[in-house]
Write a protein that holds these residues in place. Structure first.
Motif, short mmCIF file in Angstrom:
data_model
loop_
_atom_site.label_atom_id
_atom_site.label_comp_id
_atom_site.label_asym_id
_atom_site.label_seq_id
_atom_site.Cartn_x
_atom_site.Cartn_y
_atom_site.Cartn_z
N UNK A 196 0.80 -1.21 0.00
CA UNK A 196 0.00 0.00 0.00
C UNK A 196 0.84 1.27 0.00
N UNK A 197 1.72 1.45 0.99
CA UNK A 197 2.53 2.67 1.09
C UNK A 197 3.42 2.81 -0.14
N UNK A 198 4.10 1.72 -0.51
CA UNK A 198 4.98 1.76 -1.67
C UNK A 198 4.23 2.00 -2.97
N UNK A 199 3.06 1.40 -3.08
CA UNK A 199 2.22 1.59 -4.28
C UNK A 199 1.81 3.05 -4.42
N UNK A 200 1.34 3.63 -3.31
CA UNK A 200 0.91 5.03 -3.34
C UNK A 200 2.09 5.96 -3.62
N UNK A 201 3.21 5.69 -2.99
CA UNK A 201 4.38 6.56 -3.13
C UNK A 201 5.01 6.47 -4.52
N UNK A 202 5.32 5.26 -4.95
CA UNK A 202 6.13 5.09 -6.16
C UNK A 202 5.30 5.07 -7.43
N UNK A 203 4.29 4.21 -7.48
CA UNK A 203 3.52 4.11 -8.72
C UNK A 203 2.58 5.30 -8.89
N UNK A 204 1.76 5.55 -7.88
CA UNK A 204 0.77 6.62 -8.01
C UNK A 204 1.38 8.00 -7.82
N UNK A 205 2.43 8.09 -7.00
CA UNK A 205 3.01 9.39 -6.69
C UNK A 205 4.09 9.85 -7.65
N UNK A 206 4.82 8.91 -8.27
CA UNK A 206 5.95 9.30 -9.12
C UNK A 206 5.81 8.76 -10.54
N UNK A 207 5.63 7.44 -10.68
CA UNK A 207 5.74 6.83 -12.01
C UNK A 207 4.57 7.22 -12.93
N UNK A 208 3.35 7.00 -12.51
CA UNK A 208 2.21 7.29 -13.39
C UNK A 208 2.08 8.77 -13.72
N UNK A 209 2.38 9.71 -12.81
CA UNK A 209 2.36 11.12 -13.21
C UNK A 209 3.37 11.44 -14.32
N UNK A 210 4.44 10.69 -14.39
CA UNK A 210 5.44 10.88 -15.45
C UNK A 210 4.99 10.21 -16.74
N UNK A 211 4.52 8.96 -16.65
CA UNK A 211 4.25 8.16 -17.85
C UNK A 211 2.82 8.29 -18.37
N UNK A 212 1.88 8.62 -17.48
CA UNK A 212 0.47 8.51 -17.82
C UNK A 212 0.01 7.08 -17.65
N UNK A 213 -1.30 6.90 -17.54
CA UNK A 213 -1.82 5.55 -17.42
C UNK A 213 -2.87 5.43 -16.34
N UNK A 214 -3.51 4.30 -16.30
CA UNK A 214 -4.62 4.01 -15.39
C UNK A 214 -4.12 3.04 -14.32
N UNK A 215 -4.26 3.43 -13.06
CA UNK A 215 -3.77 2.59 -11.97
C UNK A 215 -4.46 1.23 -11.93
N UNK A 216 -5.65 1.14 -12.50
CA UNK A 216 -6.35 -0.14 -12.50
C UNK A 216 -5.66 -1.16 -13.41
#
Length: 394
Positions: A245-265
């Motif tokens: 949870x914490x890592x998912x929110x921090x790394x994927x939702x907080x850093x990676x997807x804002x850079x790359x775009x995409x749907x977290x689902x």
């Protein structure tokens, strides 16, 4: 400056620290701990490892998933990735799906990543010259060596190529710098093509606009290798990004997807933790800088600055890379939600290339950069298009 750039710069700064042994973290899912051979074996592929040596002395790892040798396909990964990116989805990954359809699948690891951090004479830990490369060298030496090796091994005269992100950039450069290789490619399927970067969107836009500052910071830190798989930055990623949870929110939702775009689902938490076990896989400062330069000027050789350009090229500005020379059949597939390889930029590329046989804008509008290799439903949304292209241009 937005908050994400300091985060990225902090990771680069940490990378400048002493190299650390990459120890497995207990709560990384199994697929995040396995290397390429381990993943391929787990998902039932007959796997071989090959070491190829480039003309300038780099020793590259080329993985082979054995299939029908009359149907060779080469997969080229993107920046900060490795061959792992094409097999992380297991049975629904591109590599495994191709093997199941009888293709002879070869996966290249370009110089400097986790599997290709070797040279006949240079030590990557002590010799700065090892890291003096960008996608131009991938084209001139790495991909050309892989193509020749595969064709010799299979006895075929041509092969198909599927590239992702920077893996497409280096293929365009190959067609320009070594035009004889255009005739060795049946079709180049370009996933999330990167050539023009004029219309990248925030946060990527901010990174491109500040790439010269980032490069200067890395120079000050004497960091010619960035985000190595064996670095302190990777260690930090393991500690931070694979926490539930914490890592998912921090790394994927907080850093990676804002850079790359995409749907977290499309990149669920359990998978993202496994994927982060393989990412980042390392590259050079120069390669990162050269990609950033694509957003500041036309598709060109590396820009050293006017004084050094004069010494290297004989001109104040770097020579342009002429896309009209890329005569291989090319299919361009772009995601409408991609913040790095945007629809506007890929349309420019479509108009510049002389032999585009297919252009596809993927639905839905949230289809982002990493969906191409990490998306949960990509095997249903995109793979049928790839298989149809491979079959048509065989």
């Amino acid at each position: 400056m937005i908050i994400y750039l300091p985060v990225i710069c902090l990771v680069f700064a940490i990378n400048a620290g002493a190299k650390l042994k990459h120890d497995s973290v207990a709560n990384i899912p199994e697929d995040g701990r396995l290397d390429f051979v381990g993943l391929a074996t787990k998902y039932g592929a007959n796997t071989e490892e090959h070491d190829i040596v480039t003309d300038d002395g780099y020793v590259l790892k080329l993985f082979h998933l054995v299939g029908d040798r009359t149907r060779p396909v080469l997969l080229n990964h993107g920046i900060l990735q490795s061959s792992d990116t094409f097999i992380l989805r297991g049975n629904t990954s591109l590599a495994i799906q191709l093997v199941k359809r009888g293709y002879d699948v070869w996966l290249l690891n370009v110089r400097g990543n986790r599997y290709s951090r070797r040279h006949l004479y240079l030590n990557p830990n002590t010799d700065e010259e090892f890291w003096d490369y960008s996608f131009v060298e991938f084209a001139k030496f790495d991909i050309s060596a892989a193509v020749d090796y595969i064709l010799q091994a299979t006895g075929e005269k041509r092969l198909s190529v599927i590239g992702f992100s920077e893996g497409t950039t280096s293929m365009y450069a190959l067609g320009i710098l070594k035009p004889e290789y255009n005739d060795k490619v049946k079709i180049h399927v370009s996933l999330a093509p990167v050539c023009y970067m004029y219309h990248t969107r925030p946060i990527t836009l901010n990174i491109v606009q500040n790439i010269e500052h980032i490069n200067r910071g890395l120079l000050l830190l004497n960091s010619n290798e960035v985000l190595s798989f064996y670095s302190a930055a990777k260690k930090l990623s393991d500690v931070s990004c694979i926490r539930e949870k914490v890592g998912y929110d921090l790394c994927l939702l907080g850093i990676i997807l804002p850079v790359t775009g995409g749907d977290k689902r499309e990149i669920e938490e359990e998978f993202s933790r496994a994927a982060m076990g393989h990412f980042p896989a390392g590259t050079s400062r120069k390669n990162l800088y050269h990609l950033g330069q694509l957003g500041l000027r036309k598709f060109s050789h590396f820009d050293y600055g006017s004084m050094q350009n004069k010494a290297v090229y004989g001109t104040d500005t770097p020579p342009k890379l002429n896309l009209a020379k890329v005569t291989m059949k090319t299919a361009l597939i772009v995601g409408r939600g991609d913040r790095i390889s945007t629809v506007k930029d890929v349309r420019l590329l479509r108009d510049a290339l002389p032999n585009v046989v297919k252009y596809i804008e993927l639905q839905p509008d949230s289809f982002g950069h990493l969906n191409f290799v990490w998306g949960r439903n990509t095997h249903r949304l995109m793979f049928p298009m790839i298989f149809k292209l491979l079959e048509k241009y065989k």
